[in-house]
Design a protein around this motif. Structure first.
Motif, PDB file in Angstrom:
ATOM      1  N   ARG A   1       4.740  19.783  22.237  1.00  0.00           N
ATOM      2  CA  ARG A   1       4.333  19.921  20.837  1.00  0.00           C
ATOM      3  C   ARG A   1       3.893  21.340  20.503  1.00  0.00           C
ATOM      4  O   ARG A   1       3.566  21.641  19.360  1.00  0.00           O
ATOM      5  CB  ARG A   1       3.171  18.966  20.516  1.00  0.00           C
TER       6      ARG A   1
ATOM      7  N   VAL B   1       1.077  22.833  21.340  1.00  0.00           N
ATOM      8  CA  VAL B   1      -0.334  22.882  20.970  1.00  0.00           C
ATOM      9  C   VAL B   1      -1.168  22.968  22.243  1.00  0.00           C
ATOM     10  O   VAL B   1      -0.709  22.615  23.324  1.00  0.00           O
ATOM     11  CB  VAL B   1      -0.788  21.657  20.137  1.00  0.00           C
TER      12      VAL B   1
ATOM     13  N   LEU C   1     -12.156  21.441  17.604  1.00  0.00           N
ATOM     14  CA  LEU C   1     -10.919  21.984  17.035  1.00  0.00           C
ATOM     15  C   LEU C   1     -11.208  23.273  16.268  1.00  0.00           C
ATOM     16  O   LEU C   1     -10.518  24.283  16.442  1.00  0.00           O
ATOM     17  CB  LEU C   1     -10.294  20.937  16.114  1.00  0.00           C
TER      18      LEU C   1
ATOM     19  N   GLY D   1      -4.838  22.823  19.086  1.00  0.00           N
ATOM     20  CA  GLY D   1      -4.224  22.075  18.001  1.00  0.00           C
ATOM     21  C   GLY D   1      -4.590  20.605  18.045  1.00  0.00           C
ATOM     22  O   GLY D   1      -4.227  19.841  17.155  1.00  0.00           O
ATOM     23  N   ILE D   2      -5.299  20.203  19.114  1.00  0.00           N
ATOM     24  CA  ILE D   2      -5.786  18.835  19.254  1.00  0.00           C
ATOM     25  C   ILE D   2      -7.054  18.865  20.097  1.00  0.00           C
ATOM     26  O   ILE D   2      -7.163  19.672  21.025  1.00  0.00           O
ATOM     27  CB  ILE D   2      -4.713  17.898  19.872  1.00  0.00           C
TER      28      ILE D   2
ATOM     29  N   GLN E   1      -7.015  16.492  14.890  1.00  0.00           N
ATOM     30  CA  GLN E   1      -5.852  17.361  14.730  1.00  0.00           C
ATOM     31  C   GLN E   1      -5.992  18.003  13.357  1.00  0.00           C
ATOM     32  O   GLN E   1      -6.816  17.553  12.553  1.00  0.00           O
ATOM     33  CB  GLN E   1      -4.566  16.550  14.862  1.00  0.00           C
TER      34      GLN E   1
ATOM     35  N   THR F   1      -8.961  13.327  11.648  1.00  0.00           N
ATOM     36  CA  THR F   1      -9.678  12.880  12.835  1.00  0.00           C
ATOM     37  C   THR F   1      -9.750  11.357  12.831  1.00  0.00           C
ATOM     38  O   THR F   1     -10.016  10.747  11.791  1.00  0.00           O
ATOM     39  CB  THR F   1     -11.104  13.458  12.850  1.00  0.00           C
TER      40      THR F   1
ATOM     41  N   LEU G   1      -0.371  12.864  21.026  1.00  0.00           N
ATOM     42  CA  LEU G   1       0.619  13.933  21.209  1.00  0.00           C
ATOM     43  C   LEU G   1       2.064  13.427  21.172  1.00  0.00           C
ATOM     44  O   LEU G   1       2.977  14.187  20.878  1.00  0.00           O
ATOM     45  CB  LEU G   1       0.366  14.666  22.521  1.00  0.00           C
TER      46      LEU G   1
END
Length: 155
Positions: free
Chosen positions: A13, A15, A84, A90-91, A118, A122, A153
């Motif tokens: 992803r 992230v 975050l 990103g997560i 994210q 949330t 994810l």
């Protein structure tokens, strides 16, 4: 190994992951960083065992602590979104709970609140692991948090 799957899903992803931990004391971050090469997918972990640390490091609000207590979905949400906000991730996943021994009628031993943040929002939920012992509650919490990350994810 679940941690390796989580890291690969984060890479896929594009992230990075952050953790905000209370009752696990950094065990989720440890599980992720146990995997060789994790630095490309894991950004940082916040171990915020005290309420003061939650406020200072994650921006938890005193009013929410006063209204709901540290072991609550409201605090789990603030912890995850704070992690975050204060990272390059990103997560983020958060955990706050009562590993034991102890607890009360309203907040029993084995209750753990989870948050996953994210950029688009949330989500939170609570798991009642029960009075299975401190070590087992913490281990189950790590496993559950990793599964939550993987599910988020790969959704």
């Amino acid at each position: 190994m679940l941690a390796a799957e989580v890291l690969q899903a984060a890479r896929d992803r594009r992230v990075r992951i952050a953790t905000a931990e209370s009752c696990t004391g950094g065990l989720i971050a440890a599980a992720l960083t146990e995997v060789p090469g994790s630095s490309d997918a894991f950004d940082r972990g916040f171990v915020t065992y005290s309420n003061a640390a939650k406020i200072q490091m994650l921006g938890i609000t005193q009013a929410v602590l006063d209204d709901h207590g540290a072991v609550s979905e409201q605090i789990a949400a603030q912890m995850a979104s704070g992690a975050l906000r204060h990272s390059d991730a990103g997560i983020a996943v958060s955990v706050t709970g009562i590993a034991g021994p102890g607890g009360s009628e309203h907040k029993p031993e084995g209750r753990v609140c989870f948050g996953v943040a994210q950029p688009f929002g949330t989500v939170t939920h609570t798991v009642e692991f029960g009075a299975i012992g401190r070590h087992r509650v913490r281990a189950a919490t790590v496993e559950h948090a990793l599964q939550l990350l993987l599910d988020a994810l790969t959704a």
